[in-house]
Design an enzyme around this catalytic site. Structure first.
Site, short mmCIF file in Angstrom:
data_model
loop_
_atom_site.label_atom_id
_atom_site.label_comp_id
_atom_site.label_asym_id
_atom_site.label_seq_id
_atom_site.Cartn_x
_atom_site.Cartn_y
_atom_site.Cartn_z
N LYS A 324 -4.12 0.34 2.58
CA LYS A 324 -4.04 1.80 2.70
C LYS A 324 -4.23 2.49 1.35
O LYS A 324 -4.99 3.45 1.23
CB LYS A 324 -2.69 2.18 3.30
CG LYS A 324 -2.55 3.65 3.56
CD LYS A 324 -1.47 3.92 4.55
CE LYS A 324 -0.15 4.13 3.86
NZ LYS A 324 0.89 4.64 4.75
N SER A 325 -3.55 1.98 0.32
CA SER A 325 -3.64 2.63 -0.99
C SER A 325 -5.08 2.65 -1.47
O SER A 325 -5.55 3.65 -2.05
CB SER A 325 -2.83 1.85 -2.02
OG SER A 325 -1.55 1.61 -1.55
N ARG A 329 -7.84 5.91 -2.12
CA ARG A 329 -8.49 6.13 -3.42
C ARG A 329 -10.00 6.00 -3.33
O ARG A 329 -10.73 6.60 -4.11
CB ARG A 329 -7.90 5.16 -4.45
CG ARG A 329 -6.47 5.58 -4.85
CD ARG A 329 -5.69 4.42 -5.40
NE ARG A 329 -4.37 4.79 -5.91
CZ ARG A 329 -3.27 4.88 -5.17
NH1 ARG A 329 -3.31 4.66 -3.88
NH2 ARG A 329 -2.11 5.21 -5.72
N ASP A 618 7.87 -5.08 0.14
CA ASP A 618 7.63 -4.78 1.56
C ASP A 618 7.63 -6.03 2.43
O ASP A 618 7.61 -5.93 3.65
CB ASP A 618 6.27 -4.08 1.72
CG ASP A 618 6.34 -2.64 1.23
OD1 ASP A 618 7.44 -2.07 1.27
OD2 ASP A 618 5.30 -2.11 0.80
#
Ligand code: NAP
Length: 738
Positions: A324-325, A329, A618
């Site tokens: 996701k990160s 970006r 996580d």
């Protein structure tokens, strides 16, 4: 209710006036209601249906009897009705209307009364149908529909409050805007689509082969042209009454259509893809925005339960969804780069989609996403355009914090908003340091969204010592630094994810990293690149543990991101004896990736080094399952942060394990787990996606079925988890309720 209206008169007992009368009768049974219509038949029908108590012989008679007059006649008829009301001279009567155009009704008041009287509150219910007349009236017409009230400066506030409360009592949601703004909004969203539908059906009906055309017309044609069956007289009036706003919307539309025509003539596939994909995403985005909802909250409305059984082995060759990160970006930097950036493996989750839409709103052409493929036509660092309204970022904190930095130095103003949950998150931690660079940023109450950024500021580079480690704050400041004069640097008290630094380098920007300090100098440029978004190691972790604990397993996970700030799970599993091999190591957009092969191996308990905790934060729910399946004791300490994730992950895991017959020792900052057998049972994930997936993995070794409650959020973080897991040897059944 304290509404001081005991007697209501309705002028015009057609679809809208009739529905209003029926609704007043249902929800305010004590209110007396009388009606007048130019047609006797409508009045007698209204009386017969119980919508009104009494037939009024004239408008004047009605105006002399009641406290509130609701005008529900066509807008062109308003003037004559107002003249009749004026002749009665009762300024205390509250007058309201339902006309579809407001400017013209305001003018009618001005010409008859010389002003819009303070006790006249104009309004427009955004509800209706293509049918007209009392026979089409429905008591529920306004339920959960919007009603726009259009007060002006001189409007009596008490009268306005009465109208607001009245419509709310009838089940409507009430909004306010100026008459002029109303007419512009409606011209674009209602009047223009009706015009197009009338025009298309009329054009096709005029063709010689019209029977052929209509015979083969499928659902799309019917959906698009349903509104061409609307009342021609009402619509003629609307276009006569809202001429200027409609012409403005029509000109913009014709312009857009002209460009599409030219693209079709020239075979310009890219242009068409740009328009169609923008429209598709915008349509979905608007629907969510209007409901102030995210996919997440929609999913949560359904209760999803997993029933997972022991199976295995876990085998195959799979690719888990993109990170996701990195997806966020890739859109941001692709938009600001020079040239075309091709992205593959983009995670089509709502957070990254919110970023994508924000850049579309700022004029960037972005094709896709189509099964993970996105093409971004970069506009350069200074090529963004002012968005038409505020940028809506759904539930995505990453989008809001990174964009705050990036937009601080643009030439235009922006406002960033989000859904109810994002609107509670703190934004000062990024706005504060940006102000020190010269940015002008306002946040809402208690430093929360909306974030308002004033454009045209010159930023100066600075050094910022982050008090709390945060990758989002660091990234926001570095992105602002791209535009700042001189050097911008950030140092962090503990290591955080470095995806921004890496991807900036992937786009050819010089980012220097020295220990805990990252710095860059403003004024450079980004060069477009190709990004095959690495699979998310946090998603891969479930499969790493699943294959490690299930005898006979042999699984390959392709193209997994192995950013050293994220690979704690591999190190911890290897210390426990897992058989994990990395191959085909390479770099994509600045990020290291590898294929990972994992085979069953007997695990042993360990003391987890605290230095690895932030690198696997996580992954602990599923690592706890590995610990249960290991021989001996595993001890985790230094992980208080786990208690403030989507759930208290230490307690919720301990509670779930207890249900499966595993005793653990819960510590303030960790847990002590003895390797033992897993029984079947019923566990509650408390809506935490990682806990739900961790217990799905546990089922592979359990002696009975594991029922896992509250699993709806899995679909957001790991689209397709159940399907991919079942393909590789899990057995998970999904039960859906609600
Ligand atoms: P409708 O079903 O045609 O009803 C209007 C009624 O008013 C008709 O019976 C009409 O009689 C009567 N009328 C006309 N002039 C009159 C006068 N001077 N005095 C007394 N009665 C008169 O229309 P509607 O759809 O309810 O629309 C009413 C208003 O609601 C319009 O201003 C419209 O813009 C607005 N509106 C409509 C919709 C929609 O979807 N239909 C939605 C929102 C708002 P005649 O038929 O003999 O003229």
């Amino acid at each position: 209710m304290e509404l001081k209206v005991a007697r209501i008169g309705v002028v015009g007992l057609g679809l809208i006036g009739g529905s209003f009368a029926l609704a007043v009768r249902r929800y305010l049974p004590d209110v007396y209601i009388a009606g007048y219509d130019a047609r006797l038949s409508e009045m007698t029908l209204a009386k017969r249906l119980g919508a009104i108590d009494e037939l009024a012989p004239s408008v004047e008679w009605l105006a002399a009897q009641v406290d509130l007059l609701m005008l529900a006649v066509p807008v062109q008829a308003m003037r004559s009705v107002l003249a009749a009301i004026r002749s009665v001279n009762r300024p205390e009567v509250l007058i309201s209307d339902v006309g579809s155009v407001k400017g013209v009704v305001e003018e009618a008041f001005n010409s008859v009364f010389g002003e819009l009287p303070p006790r006249a509150v104009l309004g427009h219910p955004i509800a209706g149908s293509e049918k007209s007349g009392m026979a089409a009236a429905r008591v529920e017409l306004f339920q959960r529909h919007k009603v726009i009230l259009t007060p002006i400066e001189t409007t009596d506030l008490q009268a306005l409050a009465v109208m607001r409360q009245l419509w709310q009592t009838l089940g409507a949601e009430v909004l306010e805007m100026s008459p002029r703004h109303h007419d512009e909004v409606l011209a674009a969203t209602s009047h223009l689509p009706h015009l197009l539908a009338f025009s298309l059906v009329d054009t096709l009906a005029g063709k010689d082969d019209n029977k052929e055309i209509f015979r083969y017309a499928a659902g799309g044609f019917r959906d698009f042209t349903r509104i061409a069956a609307s009342d021609p007289i009402m619509w003629r009036d609307i276009f006569l009454s809202n001429r200027d706003a409609v012409l403005k919307a029509l000109d913009q539309y014709v312009d857009g259509l002209g460009h599409l025509r030219a693209a079709i003539a020239a075979g310009d596939a890219r242009f068409m893809m740009g328009v169609f994909s923008r429209a598709k995403v915008a349509r979905e985005h608007f629907s969510k925005m209007l409901e102030q909802k995210s996919y997440k909250s929609m999913n949560q409305e359904k209760r999803i339960t997993f029933v997972a059984q022991s199976k295995g082995p876990v085998c195959g060759d799979i690719r888990v969804p993109g990170d996701k990160s990195i997806s966020h970006r890739s859109i941001m930097l692709g938009s600001l780069a020079e040239g075309v950036t091709e992205v593959e493996g983009f995670l089509e989750g709502e957070d990254a989609l919110a970023t994508l839409q924000a850049f579309r709103d700022m004029g960037v052409v972005i094709e896709g996403p189509d099964r993970g493929k996105v093409t971004v036509y970069g506009v350069g660092l200074n090529g963004l355009k002012p968005p038409a309204g505020s940028l809506y970022l759904g539930n995505s904190g990453t989008s809001m914090r990174l964009l705050t930095g990036l937009l601080a130095a643009q030439a235009f103003d922006t406002e960033l908003t989000g859904d109810a949950s994002l609107s509670k998150r703190p934004m000062e931690r990024v706005a504060g340091p940006l102000r020190k660079m010269g940015a002008k940023i306002e946040t809402g109450e208690n430093g929360r969204p909306p974030v308002r950024i004033s454009g045209g500021q010159r930023l100066k580079g600075m050094h910022y010592d982050m008090p709390v480690a945060s990758a989002q704050v660091k990234s926001g400041i570095l992105l602002a630094g791209l535009y700042a004069e001189g050097e911008t640097s950030v140092s962090e008290p503990a290591p955080t994810r470095d995806h921004s630094e890496r991807m900036l380098r992937g786009f050819g920007y010089d980012v220097r990293v020295d220990g805990n300090r990252a710095s860059l100098t403003g004024g450079g440029c980004l060069k477009a690149t190709r990004i095959d978004v690495p699979s998310d190691i946090s998603s891969a972790a479930f499969f790493l543990v699943a294959a490690s604990i299930t005898p006979g397993s042999d699984l390959t996970l392709r193209h997994v991101g192995i950013n050293p700030t994220r690979t704690g799970v591999i190190d911890i599993l290897r210390m426990m004896g897992a058989n994990i091999e990395l191959s085909n190591l390479r770099e994509v957009g600045g990020e290291p990736v590898a294929d990972i092969r994992v085979r069953y191996a007997p695990l042993k308990g360990i003391q987890i080094p605290e230095a690895l905790v932030p690198l696997a934060i996580d992954e602990f729910p599923v690592l706890f399952i590995a610990a249960v399946c290991a021989a001996g004791e595993t001890v985790l300490t230094g992980a208080e942060e786990l208690r403030v994730k989507e759930s208290d992950r230490i307690q919720v895991m301990a509670d779930g394990l207890k249900q499966l017959g595993v005793e653990t020792d819960v510590l303030k900052d960790g847990i002590r787990i003895q390797g033992s057998d897993l029984q079947g049972g019923r566990v509650d994930s408390h809506g935490d996606h990682r806990i739900a997936m961790a217990f799905s993995v546990a089922a592979l070794r359990a002696k009975g079925d594991i029922t896992i409650l509250d699993c709806a959020n899995v679909a957001t973080s790991f689209p397709g988890f159940v399907e991919l897991a079942n393909e590789s040897g899990f057995s998970i059944e999904t039960l859906s309720e609600g």
